[in-house]
Motif scaffolding. Structure first.
Motif, PDB file in Angstrom:
ATOM      1  N   GLU A  94       0.836  -1.206   0.000  1.00  0.00           N
ATOM      2  CA  GLU A  94       0.000   0.000   0.000  1.00  0.00           C
ATOM      3  C   GLU A  94       0.873   1.259   0.000  1.00  0.00           C
ATOM      4  O   GLU A  94       0.602   2.213  -0.736  1.00  0.00           O
ATOM      5  N   LEU A  95       1.935   1.256   0.799  1.00  0.00           N
ATOM      6  CA  LEU A  95       2.855   2.396   0.829  1.00  0.00           C
ATOM      7  C   LEU A  95       3.519   2.610  -0.527  1.00  0.00           C
ATOM      8  O   LEU A  95       3.621   3.738  -1.011  1.00  0.00           O
ATOM      9  N   SER A 136       3.764   5.800  -5.776  1.00  0.00           N
ATOM     10  CA  SER A 136       4.087   5.560  -7.181  1.00  0.00           C
ATOM     11  C   SER A 136       3.247   6.428  -8.105  1.00  0.00           C
ATOM     12  O   SER A 136       2.107   6.762  -7.796  1.00  0.00           O
ATOM     13  N   ASN A 137       3.836   6.729  -9.265  1.00  0.00           N
ATOM     14  CA  ASN A 137       3.071   7.455 -10.279  1.00  0.00           C
ATOM     15  C   ASN A 137       2.298   6.437 -11.127  1.00  0.00           C
ATOM     16  O   ASN A 137       2.441   5.223 -10.948  1.00  0.00           O
ATOM     17  N   GLU A 172       1.172   0.982 -13.350  1.00  0.00           N
ATOM     18  CA  GLU A 172       0.891   0.115 -14.492  1.00  0.00           C
ATOM     19  C   GLU A 172       1.923  -1.006 -14.570  1.00  0.00           C
ATOM     20  O   GLU A 172       1.585  -2.161 -14.817  1.00  0.00           O
ATOM     21  N   GLU A 173       3.191  -0.680 -14.338  1.00  0.00           N
ATOM     22  CA  GLU A 173       4.248  -1.691 -14.348  1.00  0.00           C
ATOM     23  C   GLU A 173       4.042  -2.717 -13.236  1.00  0.00           C
ATOM     24  O   GLU A 173       4.267  -3.911 -13.444  1.00  0.00           O
TER      25      GLU A 173
END
Length: 73
Positions: free
Chosen positions: A45-46, A51-52, A57-58
């Protein structure tokens, strides 16, 4: 009894450096114990929240591939 697992996990990790965090993740995965799953979930979750959209997506692509490989084994 009010037990906030997320807060307890974050409290336990708040002073950990990168090496300690990595060791925590590796130990939890290698142990394979169900009781470690909530902690890994909090850590994920962190990561997700930091993340962007491209990184998310990755991660989703990696998870999809991992799930396919795990279910085909």
């Amino acid at each position: 009894m009010d037990l906030n697992i997320r807060k307890a996990i974050l409290h336990n990790l708040q002073t950990n450096d990168q090496e300690q965090l990595r060791a925590t993740i590796v130990d939890a995965i290698e142990a394979g114990e169900e009781k470690m799953l909530p902690g890994l979930g909090v850590l994920f979750e962190l990561i997700w929240n930091q993340s962007n959209e491209q990184e998310r997506e990755e991660m989703v692509e990696a998870l999809e591939q991992g799930v396919k490989e795990a279910t085909n084994s």
